[in-house]
Each structure stands twice: as structure tokens, then as C-alpha cells.
Scaffold this motif. Structure first.
Motif, mmCIF file in Angstrom:
data_model
loop_
_atom_site.group_PDB
_atom_site.id
_atom_site.type_symbol
_atom_site.label_atom_id
_atom_site.label_comp_id
_atom_site.label_asym_id
_atom_site.label_seq_id
_atom_site.Cartn_x
_atom_site.Cartn_y
_atom_site.Cartn_z
ATOM 1 N N ALA A 35 51.287 26.778 20.748
ATOM 2 C CA ALA A 35 49.933 26.149 21.291
ATOM 3 C C ALA A 35 48.754 26.237 19.980
ATOM 4 O O ALA A 35 47.794 25.431 20.373
ATOM 5 C CB ALA A 35 49.750 26.854 22.206
ATOM 6 N N SER A 36 49.057 27.256 19.087
ATOM 7 C CA SER A 36 48.272 27.303 18.156
ATOM 8 C C SER A 36 48.571 26.387 17.067
ATOM 9 O O SER A 36 47.763 26.790 15.942
ATOM 10 C CB SER A 36 48.335 28.949 17.733
ATOM 11 O OG SER A 36 47.857 29.899 18.900
ATOM 12 N N GLY A 37 49.477 25.669 17.185
ATOM 13 C CA GLY A 37 49.758 24.660 15.883
ATOM 14 C C GLY A 37 50.993 25.433 14.942
ATOM 15 O O GLY A 37 51.001 24.678 13.993
ATOM 16 N N VAL A 38 51.288 26.462 15.216
ATOM 17 C CA VAL A 38 52.069 27.153 14.408
ATOM 18 C C VAL A 38 53.567 26.399 14.618
ATOM 19 O O VAL A 38 54.086 26.152 15.708
ATOM 20 C CB VAL A 38 52.490 28.590 14.541
ATOM 21 C CG1 VAL A 38 53.691 29.230 13.701
ATOM 22 C CG2 VAL A 38 51.076 29.233 14.391
ATOM 23 N N THR A 39 54.168 25.895 13.370
ATOM 24 C CA THR A 39 55.575 25.216 13.406
ATOM 25 C C THR A 39 56.572 26.180 12.698
ATOM 26 O O THR A 39 57.674 25.948 12.948
ATOM 27 C CB THR A 39 55.498 23.784 12.771
ATOM 28 O OG1 THR A 39 54.872 24.009 11.488
ATOM 29 C CG2 THR A 39 54.766 22.822 13.791
ATOM 30 N N LEU A 40 55.978 26.891 11.848
ATOM 31 C CA LEU A 40 57.224 27.539 10.945
ATOM 32 C C LEU A 40 57.209 28.986 11.511
ATOM 33 O O LEU A 40 56.245 29.825 11.470
ATOM 34 C CB LEU A 40 56.644 27.700 9.487
ATOM 35 C CG LEU A 40 57.590 28.231 8.268
ATOM 36 C CD1 LEU A 40 58.780 27.683 8.455
ATOM 37 C CD2 LEU A 40 56.692 28.421 7.138
ATOM 38 N N PHE A 41 58.429 29.392 11.804
ATOM 39 C CA PHE A 41 58.555 30.605 12.551
ATOM 40 C C PHE A 41 59.658 31.559 11.976
ATOM 41 O O PHE A 41 59.496 32.770 12.115
ATOM 42 C CB PHE A 41 59.493 30.336 13.994
ATOM 43 C CG PHE A 41 58.508 29.934 15.219
ATOM 44 C CD1 PHE A 41 57.946 28.687 15.266
ATOM 45 C CD2 PHE A 41 58.070 30.980 16.099
ATOM 46 C CE1 PHE A 41 56.994 28.343 16.007
ATOM 47 C CE2 PHE A 41 57.151 30.467 17.064
ATOM 48 C CZ PHE A 41 56.774 29.220 17.016
ATOM 49 N N GLY A 42 60.433 30.997 10.864
ATOM 50 C CA GLY A 42 61.315 31.872 10.166
ATOM 51 C C GLY A 42 62.113 31.192 9.147
ATOM 52 O O GLY A 42 62.044 29.836 8.838
ATOM 53 N N ARG A 43 63.076 31.980 8.461
ATOM 54 C CA ARG A 43 63.703 31.207 7.113
ATOM 55 C C ARG A 43 65.247 31.501 7.551
ATOM 56 O O ARG A 43 65.724 32.374 8.314
ATOM 57 C CB ARG A 43 63.339 32.064 6.164
ATOM 58 C CG ARG A 43 62.040 31.923 5.385
ATOM 59 C CD ARG A 43 61.982 30.584 4.856
ATOM 60 N NE ARG A 43 60.562 30.287 4.278
ATOM 61 C CZ ARG A 43 60.202 29.223 3.528
ATOM 62 N NH1 ARG A 43 61.384 28.764 2.813
ATOM 63 N NH2 ARG A 43 59.240 29.038 3.359
ATOM 64 N N SER A 44 65.858 30.451 7.323
ATOM 65 C CA SER A 44 67.504 30.399 7.607
ATOM 66 C C SER A 44 68.326 31.512 6.967
ATOM 67 O O SER A 44 67.775 31.971 5.812
ATOM 68 C CB SER A 44 67.870 29.048 7.508
ATOM 69 O OG SER A 44 68.063 28.710 6.234
ATOM 70 N N PHE A 45 69.516 31.796 7.461
ATOM 71 C CA PHE A 45 69.987 32.806 7.170
ATOM 72 C C PHE A 45 70.677 32.856 5.682
ATOM 73 O O PHE A 45 70.569 33.691 4.915
ATOM 74 C CB PHE A 45 71.559 32.988 8.029
ATOM 75 C CG PHE A 45 72.333 34.061 7.852
ATOM 76 C CD1 PHE A 45 71.961 35.387 8.310
ATOM 77 C CD2 PHE A 45 73.570 33.778 7.257
ATOM 78 C CE1 PHE A 45 72.870 36.287 7.999
ATOM 79 C CE2 PHE A 45 74.354 34.788 7.190
ATOM 80 C CZ PHE A 45 74.132 35.830 7.277
ATOM 81 N N LYS A 46 71.073 31.724 5.310
ATOM 82 C CA LYS A 46 71.704 31.506 3.848
ATOM 83 C C LYS A 46 70.866 30.768 2.776
ATOM 84 O O LYS A 46 70.605 31.333 1.832
ATOM 85 C CB LYS A 46 73.129 30.768 4.041
ATOM 86 C CG LYS A 46 74.087 30.857 3.035
ATOM 87 C CD LYS A 46 75.391 30.635 3.392
ATOM 88 C CE LYS A 46 75.685 29.255 3.723
ATOM 89 N NZ LYS A 46 77.131 28.825 3.814
ATOM 90 N N TYR A 47 70.496 29.639 3.441
ATOM 91 C CA TYR A 47 69.514 28.803 2.528
ATOM 92 C C TYR A 47 68.044 28.982 2.573
ATOM 93 O O TYR A 47 67.370 28.713 1.679
ATOM 94 C CB TYR A 47 69.883 27.303 2.645
ATOM 95 C CG TYR A 47 71.080 26.930 2.622
ATOM 96 C CD1 TYR A 47 72.110 27.164 1.601
ATOM 97 C CD2 TYR A 47 71.910 26.183 3.837
ATOM 98 C CE1 TYR A 47 73.348 26.744 1.633
ATOM 99 C CE2 TYR A 47 73.161 26.050 3.703
ATOM 100 C CZ TYR A 47 73.898 25.981 2.419
ATOM 101 O OH TYR A 47 75.187 25.689 2.680
ATOM 102 N N HIS A 48 67.612 30.092 3.386
ATOM 103 C CA HIS A 48 66.333 30.191 3.389
ATOM 104 C C HIS A 48 65.391 29.202 3.611
ATOM 105 O O HIS A 48 64.396 28.898 3.129
ATOM 106 C CB HIS A 48 65.669 31.041 2.292
ATOM 107 C CG HIS A 48 66.063 32.409 2.187
ATOM 108 N ND1 HIS A 48 65.466 33.591 2.327
ATOM 109 C CD2 HIS A 48 67.547 33.004 1.874
ATOM 110 C CE1 HIS A 48 66.080 34.730 2.296
ATOM 111 N NE2 HIS A 48 67.493 34.284 1.976
ATOM 112 N N ARG A 49 66.077 28.249 4.440
ATOM 113 C CA ARG A 49 65.009 26.897 4.677
ATOM 114 C C ARG A 49 64.007 27.103 5.915
ATOM 115 O O ARG A 49 64.261 28.238 6.794
ATOM 116 C CB ARG A 49 65.972 25.779 5.313
ATOM 117 C CG ARG A 49 66.858 25.412 4.039
ATOM 118 C CD ARG A 49 68.072 24.427 4.826
ATOM 119 N NE ARG A 49 67.611 23.218 5.507
ATOM 120 C CZ ARG A 49 67.478 22.041 4.975
ATOM 121 N NH1 ARG A 49 68.021 21.844 3.456
ATOM 122 N NH2 ARG A 49 67.210 20.977 5.564
#
Ligand SMILES: [Zn+2]
Lengths: 953, 90
Positions: free
Chosen positions: A41-55
């Protein structure tokens, strides 16, 4: 619209704002929001980085199946929980959450370089690369891998919370409170059945919470169930495992959603035994497999609908839809009805139902049939998608700020599979559905495969004109497994889905493949050119979602982990400075240091006291079994190696107990109290085992014997009084027993009274000195102990602990079963031939003493060892060799079983099990220990008073 | 957790009240000394290790204390029946 919050939509409470932080930045949400919905709701889309590739990753699903948005929550010292799904974390005022697996920050993650190096991380990468030498694993590979690839940090402090548990029984357990689960519970509301309805979410309703058309029905249903006295409702409660005989484990989260958690239990483990179980776990939408499908802002269509209608959050201003299933169209239409502009609908199918096309046209939504998304632009947020016709032609860009994907539905079969119910492939669903039940359980609603969501096609991966070897199309988002990896595994020869899973790690992350199993299976089946049913499905195992160790441990921690058994005299020992050691479940006084003595000094002093005057020892932990009945002597005669029938009442005998395979399992002294009654003692650790063994023979082999067995270990306090002045001390007490050597010889037992209480007085010795063991009813133990200590003052009576007991018995060559024997030692090996009744036709283990292996030469024998350096005390467990110069690995002859400094002898002594030991008397052997190899001479085991003169006084 | 029917208590009780006792109907020979090494080995060590119906002993150790026999399917882990010690093999 403020941010992405949609006015008037959703169930969150607009009157109650909640402030929280994510990665240190403050946000606001509403009561009823999850961390995911409030951030979206606050416009955040990026929550984390993936396990292996840090995507970069956003949220993909709205429920516990989400694989991407893992966060850590901290709420003070020790209260740190990693790897929570943002979609399942309810916000509260002051919540502190942070993203994981990034450095130095979520937006600028240095390890994202792994993504560019992706070609170096194919399936099986770890297996192929980090192989040898082994030391590289411990020092280099593993620490590096753990740092680079991973989940949240482990907590570093002890969890201060407490956890509780309960057993509960019911006639009907309903797991899942969506429409089907509610209906199953409603059918019994008000009946005489005990019903439990559990749901993992904060309120009942499941999908109905995302569908305003069902709101009224839902409210009525919840009211009916809440009012029904026979229905227990558990929300925030996850049924994590289904075990034998309708036994279901569930964890209820009690405080994690509260701003003020209070002092109550954090979680409660419910152990539920149900007459019947209804599983209404619903179904999980499948992602589609295409390049860029993990970009933040790409999410399941049903999740987008839930964000809007349950939480009042639009996933974007103009999202697009990529579908292979009708349900996505319905979600898009519902979004449009809620005021969200749908920029385009792309469907991999060439044709779809006309009604869908008409509705899209009415809403003015552009439709691209027979087409697929082949790429997504934007790194931290979707900025557009590229599509192409399935033939590869007609590539074009579509501007959008989010992408919904609708790949069909997978019934949630986890608990069904735990219960060992079989499953069957449903071609139209492209998924497995429940088949035959193995318990009294049935599935209801979507998890049974009954869905009214239209039709779709199953597409392992969307067609693309791009080079498939150069794109990342994710299957398992949490473990970073791509379609390419599964293809590679199959090309490298893995044919079973269980092997493909382990090689690629598909479905092995904390989400257990809720969104990836079926896609992975489809890809593997396609690559193998075999039907899905031939490839199989990996096994579901508990827990359904990750649970805390705290919930599983419950109260079983610290002092409550295992009962500490204490004797009646334990308190006196504590008051008098004893140092304790654990012996099986007991805590026993180890030694009694005085005036800053170390253990060595204390034990030497205690040993001198017993040898020179008198010592007192708490032997209450000895196992005790009362063997009673006309056949008691016959029974013991069959159980023990020794003869018992001729033992006169008032006399004692050492008993040796074998297993049927001929190996020593226990020993102890037994006294014949009367013709039909024996007082049998066992080792401290062997008491329960010996009683169980006796019961086994008595009940199942010799039920004709008239014998009763009763454990009396805790009924008697046992005070060992040992030393040349033991009789003097005892004589000073009030007793009616004649203590003279003539009337009361060694290995006798007398009944009478002492200090005014009844006593079974044994004249026995485990020290080699004149000794008595004073058995009084347990409750009198401390009082009698104190009177003996008082009476012993003129003789300097000295309390001693288990260490001194060990030294004194070793000086005399007395073994301790379990220390000097290890379950492979026969009476002959231990030098205890004398304890075998030679004339006995049978006893437990006798036949085995003639087994070929037992009579073969070269067996290990228990012998004494005297070190060349008398001051050197060997390490117990040290290995023994004949020639220390031989090449490694050396031939080991045996090991040291007991080793002490003997104060009486002024030198060290030891026992050892040595191959052919009895033929090696006086031979010098070698014992390699850290720093040096020591020499020792093989000897007999009786080091002190070999004639036994000190006992018979 | 399994539910096991104790034929003495005549009740189904949770598995944690019971102790497993190995294969059933292996009687201790009346005169072990009369047995050859091979016969004694068979008695001591050789078990059927059945896949499917398995006769086995259980003891209601935290209940009535009695040993009894059971038929359990080792594939499905389901109890077919339980019966008192000394009764005919089922
Ligand atoms: Zn019973």
C-alpha cells in the motif's frame, strides 16, 4: 487513492492506523494489514533478495505459500525470528521487520553479482564444484556458501518466551475455514459432536475474505459457529502435520500479532486426536514459467485480487495479466470492477470462452491470445512486459506497472499426503487430487479438486523465441531453480522426480514447493518425454509451514527437559558442599570438597578416611526390586548366573545377569529376606531395564512361576557405612541387631530397627573394607543419616561421593557394569567365571556361553594395567597397541575402561579390555595419548588387599 | 502417534504408553543346552522381518504392565489385531 490504498475496499480497519518499521524506515498501515499488504500500500515492491542469485524479489502470493518475501522480526533481546513470510506477519504498533540475505542494503546488494555469474551456478553446482579435499569444505566452501547463499540469520540469544501445549480430543476436526471448511463445521454446529475448526489466518473465511459477495454469508456463518457450544474455533493456528490414527499437530500463535505480548505463552502446540478429519485446505494458484517471472510486481492473479478486496491495496495503476487459465480473467475483471485499469490480458491459449472475450471487450481491455510474456522490464519494479505470439513472431512491448499470472490451481494435498492417502492425476486440472483415504479423513472444497474456476491448459514453460539456455525462468523462486536447471538435471541422467528434486533443490526450500512442485514436475516430465504420472510426485512431509522449535519443545526445556531424580539425602549433601554429577536420571554427590580442595585432593582425603577409619555414602540410587512368591528362588535361579535355591534366609549373594546372547547386562547383591522374599539390587542405571527384563521372562516364558516383582528403588534410603570403624559407629546407635562378626558375618542381611525405625541392614562392601548398607524407609533416610554422622564424629566420619566409591572399588577389582563392560563382554571375558553356577542346567544366557564366537580365542578380556610411570593416570577410553612403531592405522588391542589415582597404593591403577588379555599377564603394552605414548604392564585386577582380610573382620 | 488396543485393559491407548517387544511367538527353548549352534542362532538372532503382516510383542508398560501380541502391517503401520499372551497365533 493514497499510495496504492484503494478507498472503500478491503477489510482493514481504517479507523486504526498502525506504525511499523521495515529496514529502519517507518511506514503506516491499518489494523488487519499484513506486513506485505501495508508495504504494498505504501508503494514498496522490493521485499528481499533471492537465495542463490540475490535477485530482487517482491511478493508473489498473498498467503503462506509466498516464496519470496521472507523477513526477520525482532522484538527485543532473544525475540528474533528470521524467515517469516511478510504475507503472514500481522502488523502491530511498533513492529520492527527487516529484509534478509542482502549486504549492505536491500537496494544495493553487492552479492547480486551472483546473478551475472549465473552461468557458473547450474543445477548440481555444489555437488560438482566443492568436492575435495574435505578440509576445504569445513574451512572454505561451507562458510563462504553460507555467507553468500542463505536465509535470515539464526538467533544468537536464548529465547526468553515460553510455549505451552495441550492434548485435545474431538469427533470432528476441520482444517481450513474457507467456504468448504465452514460448511463442514456448520453441518455439525449445535450437534452433540465435539468439533474443532482451525485456520492459519487471523480470521475465518479463507478465500471468502477476498470476495465481497460472500461477506454477508461469511459473517452469518462465523456468528453461528461462534455461538455453537460444541464448536471450538482456533484461528492463527496451523495444522502442520497429520500423523497416525487421526492425530493432528497444530500450532496456535498467541502473541506474535500483539503490540503488547504480555507474559503469556507465545505459542501453543495442540495435539489433536480426532474421530474424523475434514481437510479443507483449499488450492494454491500456480505461477507461470517465463523470463523475468520473478521481477518484483509479478504476482499471482488471485493474490492481486486478495490485496484489493481483502486489504484494499492495488498492486499497480495499470497491471497486465498473463494467463493459461480462465480464473485469471475473472480476477482481472474483478480488479477492473474495483477501479483498477487492466492494461492487457495475454493468454497462451489460441481460443478462450467467448464470454470472457465479450467481458474483456466490454471493459475495454486489450486481449492477446496465443501469446506469451517473454520478458519483463524493470529491476525493482515492473515497468513493462514484452510479449510474442507463440510462434515467436509479433514481439511487442506493453506498458504496465505490475503483472498478474494465472497458471491454474494446485489442490493443497500436504496433510492428506501426511495421512498416507493416495493421490490421482487429474488431467483437466493439471494437478494431483486426493484418491483413497488411509485414515478417517476426507477432503472438501478446492483441495479435493472440486473447483468452479473455469478451464485452463497446462504449460510447463511459456513459449519464447529467445535462446532457452540464456534465460532465467524461475520454477522454485525460493531456491532459485530455473526451468533450465531442471532440463539440465534430466540431460545429466536424473530420471526420478525425487532425484531431480535433490539435484536441483526444486521444492526443498522452506515453502516446500507449494508453488513449484507441479511446474517442476511438468518440466521434468516434458524433458523426459514421459507422462507426468510416470514421473511421480515428491513426498510431502510435516511441517506444512515452518514452525518454531519453541512450540515443538513446549515446556520440555531447562529443568523440565528431563526429571532430575534426587535422593532423600540429596539436601544434606547440598548443604554440606557436595559437587554433583548426573548418573542416568539421578543427580549424585560426586565429592565433598573442603577448604578450597580440588577434586583430586578431596577424593584422596575421602579415600584415606574410608581405608583408615570410616566413610559414609548415599547409595539410595541403587536399583531395588522386591522378588516375592513361592517360586522367587526358582525365578532368580533362572535369571541370574548364580545359584540361589540353597541361599539361606539372612544371607546375601552377588548376582550376575546376562542377556540371552551371553553378554553381561547387570549385576548387584541380593539378600534373602525370607524363604519367599528377596531384596534384589541392580546398578543405578539398570534398574528399569532389569525389571522390564524380569517381567518379560516372568510373563511370557514362565507364567507358571508364582512370583511378584515390585520396584522398590525409591522406597528405601540406602546409607553405606564403610571402613574399619564402621561397626563402632553403628554400635553407638540404638539398634536391636547383634552386630558382632559371629552373629552378623560378611554377606548377610538382618531385619530389625535402628534409631527407632525399621531397617534392612546388609553387611556388604563395595570398598573392600568392613561395611554396612543401612536400608531404611525412604522418608527416614535423612534423619538416620544425620544420626550416623553424629555418632561417627569421634572417628572423623567422612562423607564421600561417587568418585571415591569408584576409586575404592577399582582398587579391589570390582567392575562397574556399563563402564568396564559395554554389552559385548561375557563373564569369562570379565574374569567372573566364579559367579557362574557350574551345576545349573540353565539360566538366561547360559547356552550362549558356548556359542562359537564366545569360546573362540582372542576375545577381549578385562585386565588390570599398571603404568610404567606410577604418577601417570591414563585416559579412560584411550586405545591400546602392542607396538607403537607400527604404521598407522595401528592394530588396536582394546581400550582403557577405568583409570584412577589410588591414594592407598600411591600410584595409578587402571582396568582395560585387551584382546587375549588373560594370556598377556606382565606383558608391556602401549597407550598412545595426546602428547606421548605411555607404557603399561598387564596385571590382575585386584590391586589392594588381595586376600580380602579387611572385609572379614 | 498410533493408537494401540491393550487386550488386558480392553482400551485403545496412545503409543507412548507402550513399549515394543520384538517379534512374537518365538518361544524360549525348554532345554537350550540340547540345541545345536545353528538352532540356537536361529532362536537368538533370526527374525522374519516381514513386509506386511507382522506378529509382534508389545507391553503396556505405562499402563497395566502386561505383555501382549499384535498383528501389525509393516507397510501401512496399521494394527490388524491384538491379543493376550499365550493365545493362539492369529
Ligand atoms: Zn493394558
Amino acid at each position: 487513492m493514497s499510495g496504492y490504498r484503494v478507498t472503500g475496499a478491503g477489510r482493514v480497519d481504517r479507523a486504526r492506523t498502525v506504525a511499523f518499521t521495515f529496514d529502519g524506515q517507518t511506514y503506516q498501515g491499518y489494523e488487519g494489514d499484513t506486513l506485505a499488504s501495508a508495504l504494498l500500500a505504501s508503494g514498496v515492491t522490493l521485499f528481499g533478495r533471492s537465495f542463490k542469485y540475490h535477485r530482487p524479489r517482491g511478493v508473489m502470493a498473498a498467503g503462506v505459500e509466498d516464496a519470496n518475501a521472507l523477513v526477520s522480526v525482532t522484538r527485543g533481546p532473544g525475540r528474533f525470528t528470521p524467515n517469516l513470510r511478510a504475507t503472514a506477519v500481522e502488523i502491530y504498533e511498533g513492529l520492527e521487520a527487516s529484509s534478509q540475505n542482502r549486504w549492505p542494503s536491500l537496494k544495493t546488494d553487492m552479492l547480486a553479482v551472483n546473478d551475472r555469474l549465473g552461468m557458473f551456478f547450474p543445477a548440481g553446482f555444489y555437488n560438482k564444484t566443492f568436492m575435495w579435499p574435505r578440509s576445504f569444505w569445513e574451512k572454505l566452501y561451507e562458510p563462504t556458501i553460507r555467507k553468500m547463499a542463505g536465509l535470515g540469520n539464526s538467533p544468537t540469544e536464548i529465547d526468553p518466551d515460553h510455549y505451552t501445549a495441550a492434548y485435545v480430543h474431538c469427533d470432528l476436526l476441520v482444517v481450513g475455514a474457507g467456504r468448504a471448511g465452514l460448511e463442514a463445521a456448520l453441518a455439525e454446529a449445535g450437534s452433540d459432536k465435539r468439533v474443532i475448526l482451525i485456520d492459519e489466518q487471523n480470521e475465518l473465511g479463507g478465500w471468502a475474505l477476498s470476495d465481497p459477495d460472500q461477506a454477508q454469508w461469511l459473517a452469518q456463518s462465523v456468528a453461528t459457529l461462534t455461538a455453537a457450544a460444541n464448536v471450538r474455533i482456533l484461528t492463527r493456528c496451523t495444522a502442520f502435520g497429520f500423523y497416525h490414527d487421526n492425530f493432528v499437530g497444530a500450532v496456535e500463535r498467541l502473541t506474535d500479532h500483539l503490540a503488547q505480548p504480555g507474559s503469556g505463552a507465545r505459542e501453543k502446540l495442540w495435539r489433536i486426536r480426532a474421530g474424523e478429519v475434514v481437510l479443507a485446505q483449499g488450492a494454491i494458484e500456480r505461477p507461470l514459467v517465463f523470463e523475468g517471472n520473478d521481477t518484483p510486481g509479478v504476482m499471482l492473479a488471485s493474490a492481486a485480487r486478495t490485496w484489493l478486496y481483502r486489504y484494499g491495496v492495488a498492486i499497480g495503476r495499470r497491471p497486465a495479466l498473463m494467463a493459461s487459465h480462465d480464473s485469471g480473467w475473472q480476477d482481472a475483471f474483478a480488479m477492473a470492477a474495483g477501479g483498477v485499469t487492466i492494461s492487457a490480458i495475454v493468454d497462451v491459449r489460441d481460443t478462450v470462452d467467448d464470454a470472457l472475450l465479450r467481458q474483456a471487450a466490454d471493459l475495454g481491455i486489450a486481449v492477446h491470445l496465443g501469446s506469451s510474456v517473454i520478458g519483463v522490464s524493470g529491476r525493482h519494479k515492473v515497468t513493462g512486459v514484452e510479449i510474442a505470439a507463440n510462434s515467436g513472431t509479433g514481439r511487442k512491448r506493453i506498458a504496465c506497472d505490475a503483472l498478474m499470472m494465472a497458471g491454474g490451481w494446485t489442490p493443497t494435498l500436504h496433510l492428506w499426503s501426511h495421512s498416507k492417502g493416495t493421490i490421482a492425476w487429474d488431467e483437466s486440472l493439471g494437478a494431483y487430487v486426493p484418491d483413497k483415504a488411509n485414515e478417517n479423513v476426507r477432503c472438501a472444497g478446492a483441495c479435493s479438486g472440486q473447483m468452479d474456476l473455469g478451464t485452463g491448459v497446462v504449460v510447463p514453460a511459456l513459449p519464447t523465441p529467445k535462446d532457452a539456455s540464456r534465460i532465467k525462468a524461475f520454477v522454485d523462486f525460493q531456491n532459485d531453480v530455473t526451468a533450465k536447471d531442471i532440463g539440465l538435471a534430466v540431460r545429466e541422467g536424473f530420471k526420478s522426480i525425487e532425484h531431480v528434486k535433490r539435484y536441483t533443490t526444486n521444492g526443498m526450500a522452506t515453502d516446500q514447493g507449494k508453488t513449484s512442485n507441479i511446474n517442476g514436475l511438468q518440466l521434468a516430465a516434458t524433458a523426459l518425454g514421459r507422462p507426468v504420472v510416470d514421473v511421480g510426485l515428491t513426498t510431502f512431509r510435516p511441517p506444512y509451514t515452518p514452525q518454531t522449535f519453541g512450540a515443538l519443545a513446549g515446556h520440555a526445556k531447562d529443568a523440565l527437559f528431563q526429571a532430575t531424580r534426587k535422593t532423600g539425602i540429596d539436601g544434606w549433601a547440598q548443604d554440606n558442599g557436595a559437587v554433583f554429577e548426573p548418573v542416568s536420571q539421578w543427580r549424585r554427590a560426586w565429592y565433598f570438597p573442603q577448604d578450597g580442595e580440588d577434586m583430586h585432593a578431596a577424593v584422596n582425603r575421602e579415600c584415606r578416611a574410608v581405608r583408615e577409619s570410616v566413610g559414609i555414602f548415599d547409595a539410595s540410587t541403587l536399583g531395588k526390586i522386591e522378588v516375592v512368591g513361592p517360586d522367587a528362588a526358582e525365578f532368580l535361579n533362572r535369571m541370574y548366573t548364580n545359584p540361589w535355591k540353597m541361599l539361606e534366609p539372612g544371607r546375601c549373594r552377588y548376582g550376575l545377569l546376562l542377556r540371552e546372547d551371553g553378554f553381561i547386562t547387570d549385576d548387584g547383591v541380593a539378600g534373602r529376606i525370607s524363604p519367599n522374599r528377596f531384596h534384589v539390587t541392580t546398578t543405578t542405571g539398570g534398574a528399569a531395564r532389569v525389571l522390564a527384563m524380569m517381567e518379560d521372562y516372568l510373563q511370557t516364558e514362565w507364567p507358571d512361576l508364582d512370583v511378584w516383582l515390585t520396584s522398590t528403588t525409591e522406597q528405601w534410603s540406602v546409607i553405606a557405612l564403610q571402613g574399619p570403624r564402621a561397626r563402632d559407629v553403628l554400635s553407638a546407635l540404638d539398634t536391636d541387631i547383634d552386630l558382632s562378626p559371629e552373629a552378623f558375618p560378611h554377606m548377610s542381611v538382618r531385619l530389625g530397627q535402628i534409631c527407632g525405625v525399621p531397617v534392612r541392614l546388609f553387611r556388604v562392601s563395595f570398598t573392600g573394607e568392613l561395611g554396612f548398607e543401612i536400608n531404611v524407609p525412604a522418608e527416614y533416610g535423612p534423619a538416620v543419616w544425620k544420626q550416623i554422622v553424629a555418632a561417627g564424629q569421634p572417628y572423623g566420619i567422612t562423607p564421600y561421593g561417587t568418585e571415591t566409591m569408584h576409586v575404592l572399588r577399582a582398587e579391589k577389582g570390582y567392575i562397574i557394569v556399563g563402564q568396564d563392560t559395554d554389552g559385548t563382554v561375557t563373564p569369562m571375558d570379565a574374569g567372573l567365571n566364579w559367579a557362574i553356577g557350574k551345576k545349573k542346567k540353565d539360566f538366561v544366557g547360559k547356552r550362549s556361553l558356548a556359542r562359537p564366537d564366545i569360546v573362540a580365542p582372542g576375545r577381549k578380556h578385562l585386565v588390570g594395567l599398571l603404568t610404567e610411570d606410577p604418577s601417570l593416570v591414563l585416559e579412560e577410553g584411550a586405545q591400546i597397541v602392542a607396538d607403537p612403531a607400527q604404521p598407522v592405522p595401528m592394530t588396536m588391542l582394546g581400550h582403557v575402561t577405568s583409570s584412577y589415582w589410588s591414594e592407598a597404593l600411591g600410584r595409578s591403577i587402571a582396568f582395560a579390555l585387551v584382546a587375549g588379555g588373560q594370556e598377556r599377564m606382565d606383558e608391556t603394552l602401549h597407550i598412545p595419548m595426546p602428547g606421548a605414548v605411555h607404557k603399561a604392564q598387564v596385571s590382575g585386577m585386584v590391586f589392594f588387599d588381595p586376600e580380602g582380610a579387611r572385609i572379614n573382620v | 502417534m498410533l493408537l494401540i488396543h491393550c487386550p488386558y485393559c480392553d482400551e485403545k491407548r496412545p503409543e507412548i504408553e507402550f513399549a515394543y517387544g520384538g517379534e512374537a511367538h518365538i518361544a524360549r527353548p525348554l532345554d537350550p543346552s540340547a540345541l545345536s549352534d545353528e538352532e540356537w542362532e536361529t532362536y537368538l538372532f533370526i527374525r522374519s522381518n516381514a513386509r506386511g503382516r507382522h506378529h509382534e510383542r508389545w507391553r503396556h508398560i505405562h499402563g497395566c504392565g502386561r505383555f501382549f501380541n499384535a498383528v501389525r502391517d509393516t507397510v501401512t503401520d496399521k494394527f490388524e489385531t491384538t491379543y493376550k499372551a499365550g493365545e493362539e497365533r492369529r
